[in-house]
Structure formats: structure tokens, C-alpha cells
Motif scaffolding. Structure first.
Motif, PDB file in Angstrom:
ATOM      1  N   GLY A   1     -13.137  -4.741  -3.644  1.00 47.92           N
ATOM      2  CA  GLY A   1     -11.697  -4.619  -3.557  1.00 47.92           C
ATOM      3  C   GLY A   1     -10.936  -5.804  -4.115  1.00 47.92           C
TER       4      GLY A   1
ATOM      5  N   LYS B   1      -6.280  -0.657  -1.230  1.00 49.83           N
ATOM      6  CA  LYS B   1      -6.668  -0.371  -2.614  1.00 49.83           C
ATOM      7  C   LYS B   1      -5.502  -0.527  -3.574  1.00 49.83           C
ATOM      8  CE  LYS B   1      -8.938   3.053  -5.551  1.00 49.83           C
ATOM      9  NZ  LYS B   1      -7.958   2.890  -6.657  1.00 49.83           N
ATOM     10  N   ALA B   2      -4.319  -0.079  -3.159  1.00 49.40           N
ATOM     11  CA  ALA B   2      -3.149  -0.165  -4.036  1.00 49.40           C
ATOM     12  C   ALA B   2      -2.847  -1.625  -4.385  1.00 49.40           C
ATOM     13  CB  ALA B   2      -1.940   0.489  -3.379  1.00 49.40           C
TER      14      ALA B   2
ATOM     15  N   VAL C   1     -11.510  -8.259  -7.522  1.00 49.24           N
ATOM     16  CA  VAL C   1     -10.534  -8.327  -8.619  1.00 49.24           C
ATOM     17  C   VAL C   1     -10.184  -9.768  -8.939  1.00 49.24           C
ATOM     18  CG1 VAL C   1      -8.112  -7.868  -9.186  1.00 49.24           C
ATOM     19  CG2 VAL C   1      -9.540  -6.037  -8.258  1.00 49.24           C
TER      20      VAL C   1
ATOM     21  N   GLN D   1       0.834  -1.200   0.000  1.00 49.43           N
ATOM     22  CA  GLN D   1       0.000   0.000   0.000  1.00 49.43           C
ATOM     23  C   GLN D   1       0.871   1.254   0.000  1.00 49.43           C
ATOM     24  OE1 GLN D   1      -3.217   0.238  -0.354  1.00 49.43           O
ATOM     25  NE2 GLN D   1      -3.455   2.437   0.024  1.00 49.43           N
TER      26      GLN D   1
ATOM     27  N   ALA E   1      -5.019  -4.121  -4.494  1.00 46.05           N
ATOM     28  CA  ALA E   1      -6.056  -4.580  -5.426  1.00 46.05           C
ATOM     29  C   ALA E   1      -5.774  -4.078  -6.841  1.00 46.05           C
ATOM     30  CB  ALA E   1      -7.426  -4.112  -4.959  1.00 46.05           C
ATOM     31  N   ASP E   2      -5.325  -2.837  -6.955  1.00 43.78           N
ATOM     32  CA  ASP E   2      -5.042  -2.266  -8.279  1.00 43.78           C
ATOM     33  C   ASP E   2      -3.884  -2.981  -8.962  1.00 43.78           C
ATOM     34  OD1 ASP E   2      -7.079  -0.461  -7.887  1.00 43.78           O
ATOM     35  OD2 ASP E   2      -5.754   1.196  -7.276  1.00 43.78           O
ATOM     36  N   VAL E   3      -2.820  -3.270  -8.198  1.00 48.01           N
ATOM     37  CA  VAL E   3      -1.661  -3.949  -8.783  1.00 48.01           C
ATOM     38  C   VAL E   3      -2.029  -5.368  -9.199  1.00 48.01           C
ATOM     39  CG1 VAL E   3       0.679  -4.787  -8.365  1.00 48.01           C
ATOM     40  CG2 VAL E   3      -0.023  -2.574  -7.464  1.00 48.01           C
TER      41      VAL E   3
ATOM     42  N   PRO F   1       3.267   0.875  -3.966  1.00 49.61           N
ATOM     43  CA  PRO F   1       2.505   0.011  -4.877  1.00 49.61           C
ATOM     44  C   PRO F   1       3.338  -0.646  -5.970  1.00 49.61           C
ATOM     45  CG  PRO F   1       1.350   2.070  -4.486  1.00 49.61           C
ATOM     46  CD  PRO F   1       2.711   2.235  -3.906  1.00 49.61           C
TER      47      PRO F   1
ATOM     48  N   SER G   1     -11.192 -12.395 -12.424  1.00 50.93           N
ATOM     49  CA  SER G   1     -10.056 -12.649 -13.303  1.00 50.93           C
ATOM     50  C   SER G   1     -10.005 -14.109 -13.738  1.00 50.93           C
ATOM     51  CB  SER G   1      -8.750 -12.286 -12.598  1.00 50.93           C
ATOM     52  OG  SER G   1      -7.635 -12.729 -13.359  1.00 50.93           O
TER      53      SER G   1
ATOM     54  N   ALA H   1      -4.936  -6.429 -10.080  1.00 52.44           N
ATOM     55  CA  ALA H   1      -5.788  -6.337 -11.273  1.00 52.44           C
ATOM     56  C   ALA H   1      -4.937  -6.211 -12.530  1.00 52.44           C
ATOM     57  CB  ALA H   1      -6.733  -5.147 -11.149  1.00 52.44           C
ATOM     58  N   THR H   2      -3.876  -5.418 -12.458  1.00 58.54           N
ATOM     59  CA  THR H   2      -2.983  -5.245 -13.611  1.00 58.54           C
ATOM     60  C   THR H   2      -2.226  -6.534 -13.915  1.00 58.54           C
ATOM     61  OG1 THR H   2      -2.702  -2.890 -13.114  1.00 58.54           O
ATOM     62  CG2 THR H   2      -1.039  -3.927 -14.516  1.00 58.54           C
TER      63      THR H   2
END
Length: 347
Positions: free
Chosen positions: A125, A94-95, A129, A63, A97-99, A66, A133, A101-102
Motif C-alpha cells: 500500500g 487505497k485511494a 508507494v 479515501q 496510496a493511489d493519489v 480521493p 519513489s 503514487a501519482t
């Protein structure tokens, strides 16, 4: 949706499925999360103490930074072969979850990403993700139900070549299930105590076993059914303080009220007294609880059991809609029912 139901997780962890290089193991049972994470690492064939093959990261560290997870995932192994990135203490970052997802869109080759997390809301969150996927899998871990506890008991008894009496098994099950690792530790302790004998009895369980969930969920409900507010408060708070799920307490309350309503209906229709109703119960009531259930039957009618069940079901919905307030919502409902039983006992 890339997720397994709770009863499907064990089958998934029997072999390594490389089509899911990202695995999220989450849930309120921290011991089970940890145990299953260890099992997944074993499936990869990697040594978890090898710093070149296994990279350990913390959810809060990701977090704060990231890019670290992405950098580690895309690093080529110095010696070739598989690598594992092991992320622990994940929650609602959140960070992270974003990573994830990528990375899930284009997973790095020869790299597994294992994430250990607590109890995550459905679809939100990090869990959302992973579940959405095609290259990731979500594995839930909830406290063992009766079937899961029985399977764990049988596994340990087979390992130590022991048998157990029916009453001892019943008493043992009442004290287990809050946490998978604690359950195994308690079972191993009693099996070592009984080493050299063929069978574990009730006295062995009473002498040795500690309550792996601090106290049995049914012990909390029993205090509620007979209106013992002091015992209810003490045991409920003790369970919550060791991290056990408040939803399991609520589930135990619903189950016990359903049983009580059935027995009470038989009394009201057939004219039997409480002792006769308890004696004829199927499945039979454990001998140590018979007097308490008789007392509860004198304090709850079929109608009041029905109202209690409606209130408990409503509490299930309210606590799930307001997860952050689940514990006080559940506690308030159960204290109110405990007070109702206490008033009925004074009439």
C-alpha cells in the motif's frame, strides 16, 4: 528504495532535504510519529497554524474524496512561497496510496506533503508507494530501544542540569520506552521534581515516575518466567490496551530467556547455585530482580530455555506472517510458557 532505517531517521530530520517533498512518517509508536512530524514541519519553516500555508487533511477524508489531495497539492499559493499538506491518521487507505503514487511521479513545486501513519506492512500500500519513489521518503518510528531511551534521558538531564545515579537510571529505563511523547512527559516530571538538587536517586524514581508504557515489558516477562499467570495476563493486557507493540514484549522475552539460559548453563557446568549465578552475572542483574531471577533459574533448565527460545522465534515468524493476528499469537505462546514455569514450580 526511498526509506531510512530506524536509527537513520534522526539524522535525516536534522536538515530539510527538498529532493524528497513527500515524507511518510509511520510506525507503532504514535508519540514518536507525532514528535517527528512536528520536527519536519519546523524544518520547512512554515507556521503550522497558518491556514494558507499548512493544509490539514485526514486519511479517511481522502479515501472518501480521493481528488481532494491532488487538488490541494496543485493549488498555487495565494501569497507565494512553500506550502505543506499535512495528512494525518493514514492507514491502509487505497485511494490515498493511489493519489500519492501519482503525485510522486511529478511532485508539485513548492509543496511538501507530510503523511502521518500507523504501523504499515513492508512494501504494501502507501508504504510501498513511498519506498519505491525517488521523490518520497519513508521514516519508520518504533518504540525506543535501550540506546534511544538513554539518549532521551541524557537530553532531558542536560536540559535541566541534573545527574542521575546508576541504579536510578536502570529503574527509570525499565519504566520508559512504550511511547516517545509519554517518555518525555515522564522525564520532565521527574526533572521538575528534582529541581534544586544535583542528582536524581532511586527513591525519586519510585516516588514520581509513572510507567510510560503502562508497565515495563520486562515485568510481563518476569511474570512469565516464574509462572505467575495472573500477573502475566494483567500486565500483558494492560500494555496492549495502551497501544504498545506486542513485538516489543516478544523481544523482551527472547532477551530474558537468552540471559537465563546463559546463567543456567553456568550452574549446570560449574555446579553453582542460583544465588551465586545471579551474583556473578555480567552485566549485573538489577537488585530488585535478583530474587525473581533466582526463582526462574530453579524452574528453567538449559534445555527448556532452548526450547522456549525456539518457540519464541517461531512465534516471531508466525506473527509477522499474520500481522492481523499478531497479538493473540504472541499471547498464546507466552501464556503456554507461563504455564510451563508454573508446572515446574509445583514439582
Amino acid at each position: 528504495m526511498s526509506q531510512k532505517k530506524a536509527h537513520e531517521v534522526e539524522s535525516f530530520l536534522k536538515r530539510l532535504d527538498r529532493s524528497y517533498p513527500i515524507v511518510l512518517i509511520y510506525g507503532p509508536d504514535k508519540g514518536m510519529v507525532s514528535e517527528r512530524a512536528e520536527r519536519f514541519i519546523e524544518l520547512t519553516g512554515l507556521a503550522k497554524d497558518d491556514p494558507f500555508a499548512v493544509i490539514r487533511l485526514d486519511g479517511d477524508a481522502i479515501q472518501a474524496e480521493p481528488g481532494r489531495l491532488a487538488d490541494e497539492a496543485n493549488t498555487i499559493s495565494m501569497f507565494g512561497g512553500d506550502r505543506l499538506i499535512w495528512v494525518r491518521n493514514a492507514q491502509g487507505q487505497k485511494a490515498l496510496a493511489d493519489v500519492v503514487a501519482t503525485l510522486a511521479k511529478d511532485p508539485p513545486p513548492d509543496t511538501f506533503i507530510l503523511i502521518e501513519a500507523g504501523d504499515l506492512k513492508k512494501g504494501a500500500g502507501l508504504r510501498g508507494v513511498v519506498e519505491q519513489s525517488a521523490s518520497a521518503m519513508a521514516l519508520p518510528c518504533y518504540s525506543d530501544d535501550a540506546r534511544g531511551i538513554d539518549a532521551t534521558i541524557d537530553e532531558m538531564l542536560t536540559r535541566y542540569r541534573l545527574q542521575i545515579t546508576l541504579d536510578a537510571r536502570t529503574l527509570l529505563k525499565e519504566s520508559l520506552g512504550g511511547d516517545r511523547l509519554a517518555t518525555r512527559a515522564e522525564l520532565e516530571k521527574i526533572c521538575l521534581y528534582a529541581h534544586g538538587r544535583e542528582r536524581i536517586g532511586v527513591e525519586d524514581v519510585r516516588d514520581i515516575i509513572g510507567d510510560a508504557s503502562a508497565v515495563s515489558f520486562d515485568t510481563i516477562v518476569d511474570a512469565m518466567l516464574v509462572g505467575n499467570i495472573g500477573d502475566f495476563t494483567r500486565t500483558f493486557d494492560k500494555v496492549i490496551n495502551v497501544g504498545s507493540s506486542s513485538f516489543m514484549v516478544l523481544s523482551a522475552a527472547i532477551r530474558q530467556f537468552q540471559t537465563l539460559q546463559t546463567l543456567r548453563y553456568g550452574m549446570e557446568v560449574g555446579g553453582a547455585n542460583a544465588a551465586s549465578a545471579v551474583a556473578g552475572a555480567r552485566p549485573p542483574i538489577f537488585f530488585a530482580r535478583k530474587k525473581l531471577v533466582e526463582t526462574a533459574l530453579q524452574r528453567w533448565t538449559t534445555a527448556s530455555c532452548g526450547r522456549a527460545l525456539q518457540r519464541l522465534q517461531k512465534t516471531v515468524l508466525e506473527s509477522r506472517r499474520n500481522a492481523a493476528l499478531a497479538i493473540p499469537i504472541i499471547r498464546q505462546t507466552m501464556i503456554a510458557l507461563t504455564a510451563e514455569a508454573a508446572r515446574a514450580g509445583r514439582r
